[in-house]
Design a protein around this motif. Structure first.
Motif, PDB file in Angstrom:
ATOM      1  N   TYR A  13       0.838  -1.191   0.000  1.00  0.00           N
ATOM      2  CA  TYR A  13       0.000   0.000   0.000  1.00  0.00           C
ATOM      3  C   TYR A  13       0.877   1.248   0.000  1.00  0.00           C
ATOM      4  O   TYR A  13       0.605   2.201  -0.725  1.00  0.00           O
ATOM      5  CB  TYR A  13      -0.913   0.012   1.220  1.00  0.00           C
ATOM      6  CG  TYR A  13      -2.046  -0.986   1.202  1.00  0.00           C
ATOM      7  CD1 TYR A  13      -1.869  -2.304   0.774  1.00  0.00           C
ATOM      8  CD2 TYR A  13      -3.307  -0.626   1.629  1.00  0.00           C
ATOM      9  CE1 TYR A  13      -2.913  -3.208   0.767  1.00  0.00           C
ATOM     10  CE2 TYR A  13      -4.359  -1.531   1.631  1.00  0.00           C
ATOM     11  CZ  TYR A  13      -4.149  -2.815   1.199  1.00  0.00           C
ATOM     12  OH  TYR A  13      -5.189  -3.704   1.189  1.00  0.00           O
ATOM     13  N   LEU A  16       2.351   1.764  -3.425  1.00  0.00           N
ATOM     14  CA  LEU A  16       1.392   2.325  -4.377  1.00  0.00           C
ATOM     15  C   LEU A  16       1.143   3.810  -4.098  1.00  0.00           C
ATOM     16  O   LEU A  16       1.243   4.635  -5.008  1.00  0.00           O
ATOM     17  CB  LEU A  16       0.073   1.552  -4.324  1.00  0.00           C
ATOM     18  CG  LEU A  16      -1.027   2.054  -5.247  1.00  0.00           C
ATOM     19  CD1 LEU A  16      -0.594   2.003  -6.701  1.00  0.00           C
ATOM     20  CD2 LEU A  16      -2.295   1.268  -5.050  1.00  0.00           C
ATOM     21  N   VAL A  17       0.834   4.135  -2.860  1.00  0.00           N
ATOM     22  CA  VAL A  17       0.545   5.539  -2.512  1.00  0.00           C
ATOM     23  C   VAL A  17       1.731   6.434  -2.843  1.00  0.00           C
ATOM     24  O   VAL A  17       1.560   7.553  -3.342  1.00  0.00           O
ATOM     25  CB  VAL A  17       0.151   5.669  -1.022  1.00  0.00           C
ATOM     26  CG1 VAL A  17       0.105   7.129  -0.588  1.00  0.00           C
ATOM     27  CG2 VAL A  17      -1.186   4.995  -0.768  1.00  0.00           C
ATOM     28  N   LEU A  20       1.779   7.515  -6.593  1.00  0.00           N
ATOM     29  CA  LEU A  20       0.653   8.256  -7.153  1.00  0.00           C
ATOM     30  C   LEU A  20       0.921   9.753  -7.094  1.00  0.00           C
ATOM     31  O   LEU A  20       1.459  10.263  -6.127  1.00  0.00           O
ATOM     32  CB  LEU A  20      -0.636   7.924  -6.404  1.00  0.00           C
ATOM     33  CG  LEU A  20      -1.145   6.498  -6.553  1.00  0.00           C
ATOM     34  CD1 LEU A  20      -2.413   6.308  -5.728  1.00  0.00           C
ATOM     35  CD2 LEU A  20      -1.389   6.135  -7.999  1.00  0.00           C
ATOM     36  N   SER A  30      -1.978   1.484 -14.816  1.00  0.00           N
ATOM     37  CA  SER A  30      -1.610   0.266 -14.087  1.00  0.00           C
ATOM     38  C   SER A  30      -0.271  -0.264 -14.581  1.00  0.00           C
ATOM     39  O   SER A  30       0.535  -0.745 -13.779  1.00  0.00           O
ATOM     40  CB  SER A  30      -2.682  -0.812 -14.269  1.00  0.00           C
ATOM     41  OG  SER A  30      -3.865  -0.442 -13.630  1.00  0.00           O
ATOM     42  N   THR A  44      -3.274  -3.583  -8.047  1.00  0.00           N
ATOM     43  CA  THR A  44      -3.427  -2.126  -7.983  1.00  0.00           C
ATOM     44  C   THR A  44      -4.891  -1.767  -7.755  1.00  0.00           C
ATOM     45  O   THR A  44      -5.216  -0.944  -6.900  1.00  0.00           O
ATOM     46  CB  THR A  44      -2.897  -1.448  -9.265  1.00  0.00           C
ATOM     47  OG1 THR A  44      -1.487  -1.640  -9.325  1.00  0.00           O
ATOM     48  CG2 THR A  44      -3.208   0.037  -9.286  1.00  0.00           C
ATOM     49  N   THR A  48      -6.169  -0.163  -4.293  1.00  0.00           N
ATOM     50  CA  THR A  48      -6.802   1.148  -4.413  1.00  0.00           C
ATOM     51  C   THR A  48      -8.186   1.130  -3.775  1.00  0.00           C
ATOM     52  O   THR A  48      -8.536   2.034  -3.012  1.00  0.00           O
ATOM     53  CB  THR A  48      -6.892   1.567  -5.892  1.00  0.00           C
ATOM     54  OG1 THR A  48      -5.568   1.665  -6.422  1.00  0.00           O
ATOM     55  CG2 THR A  48      -7.590   2.895  -6.062  1.00  0.00           C
ATOM     56  N   ILE A  59      -8.350   8.461  -3.838  1.00  0.00           N
ATOM     57  CA  ILE A  59      -7.663   8.020  -5.051  1.00  0.00           C
ATOM     58  C   ILE A  59      -8.681   7.980  -6.175  1.00  0.00           C
ATOM     59  O   ILE A  59      -9.723   7.328  -6.060  1.00  0.00           O
ATOM     60  CB  ILE A  59      -7.005   6.646  -4.852  1.00  0.00           C
ATOM     61  CG1 ILE A  59      -5.981   6.728  -3.721  1.00  0.00           C
ATOM     62  CG2 ILE A  59      -6.359   6.171  -6.159  1.00  0.00           C
ATOM     63  CD1 ILE A  59      -5.390   5.401  -3.312  1.00  0.00           C
ATOM     64  N   ALA A  61      -9.628   7.572 -10.432  1.00  0.00           N
ATOM     65  CA  ALA A  61      -9.266   6.780 -11.606  1.00  0.00           C
ATOM     66  C   ALA A  61      -9.785   7.515 -12.831  1.00  0.00           C
ATOM     67  O   ALA A  61     -10.957   7.869 -12.895  1.00  0.00           O
ATOM     68  CB  ALA A  61      -9.875   5.386 -11.522  1.00  0.00           C
ATOM     69  N   TYR A  69      -4.523   6.048 -12.329  1.00  0.00           N
ATOM     70  CA  TYR A  69      -4.832   6.382 -10.940  1.00  0.00           C
ATOM     71  C   TYR A  69      -4.094   7.644 -10.516  1.00  0.00           C
ATOM     72  O   TYR A  69      -2.985   7.904 -10.980  1.00  0.00           O
ATOM     73  CB  TYR A  69      -4.429   5.230 -10.020  1.00  0.00           C
ATOM     74  CG  TYR A  69      -5.189   3.960 -10.285  1.00  0.00           C
ATOM     75  CD1 TYR A  69      -6.419   3.737  -9.691  1.00  0.00           C
ATOM     76  CD2 TYR A  69      -4.670   2.979 -11.127  1.00  0.00           C
ATOM     77  CE1 TYR A  69      -7.124   2.567  -9.934  1.00  0.00           C
ATOM     78  CE2 TYR A  69      -5.365   1.808 -11.368  1.00  0.00           C
ATOM     79  CZ  TYR A  69      -6.591   1.602 -10.767  1.00  0.00           C
ATOM     80  OH  TYR A  69      -7.293   0.445 -11.004  1.00  0.00           O
TER      81      TYR A  69
END
Length: 108
Positions: A13, A16-17, A20, A30, A44, A48, A59, A61, A69
Motif C-alpha cells: 500500500y 502504491l501511494v 501516485l 496500471s 493495484t 486502491t 484516489i 481513476a 490512478y
C-alpha cells in the motif's frame, strides 16, 4: 473516515501511494505502476479499493487521457471519478438485467 497514517499501511500500500501523483492530469496507468512498483494491475485495483474504502484515501481513476490512478486534489477530480464509477455501475446493472431477461425469455 479518518485517514490511516502512511506509516501504518502495509508495504504494498505504501509502495502504491508513494508513486501516485496529485491531480487527474498526472494519472499513472496500471502498467506504469507495475513498472515502478512491481504491483500487478489486478492488485493495484484491489489495493486502491481498500485504500479508499477502509483507509480514507482519496484516489481517483481516470478513464480518459491520461488513463490511470491519481490522488484526488479538486472537486473536478472527484466528480470525474464519480461519473466514471456511476457509468460502470450502470453498465453492470444493464448486463444484470439483460442476463436475467435473456434467461427467462429462453424458458418460455
Amino acid at each position: 473516515m479518518v485517514k490511516t497514517p502512511f506509516e501504518n499501511l502495509p508495504q504494498k500500500y505504501k509502495d502504491l501511494v508513494s508513486v501516485l501523483r496529485t491531480g487527474s492530469e498526472n494519472a499513472l496507468s496500471s502498467a506504469e505502476i507495475m513498472q515502478i512498483t512491481g504491483i500487478s494491475g489486478r492488485d493495484t485495483g484491489a489495493i486502491t479499493a481498500d485504500l479508499i474504502a477502509n483507509h480514507g484515501y482519496l484516489i481517483g481513476a481516470s478513464r480518459k487521457l491520461p488513463f490511470g490512478y491519481y490522488i484526488i486534489e479538486t472537486e473536478d477530480d472527484l466528480q470525474s471519478t464519480l461519473r466514471s464509477l456511476n457509468n460502470e455501475l450502470q453498465g453492470i446493472l444493464n448486463r444484470h438485467q439483460a442476463l436475467n431477461r435473456n434467461f427467462y425469455a429462453g424458458q418460455q
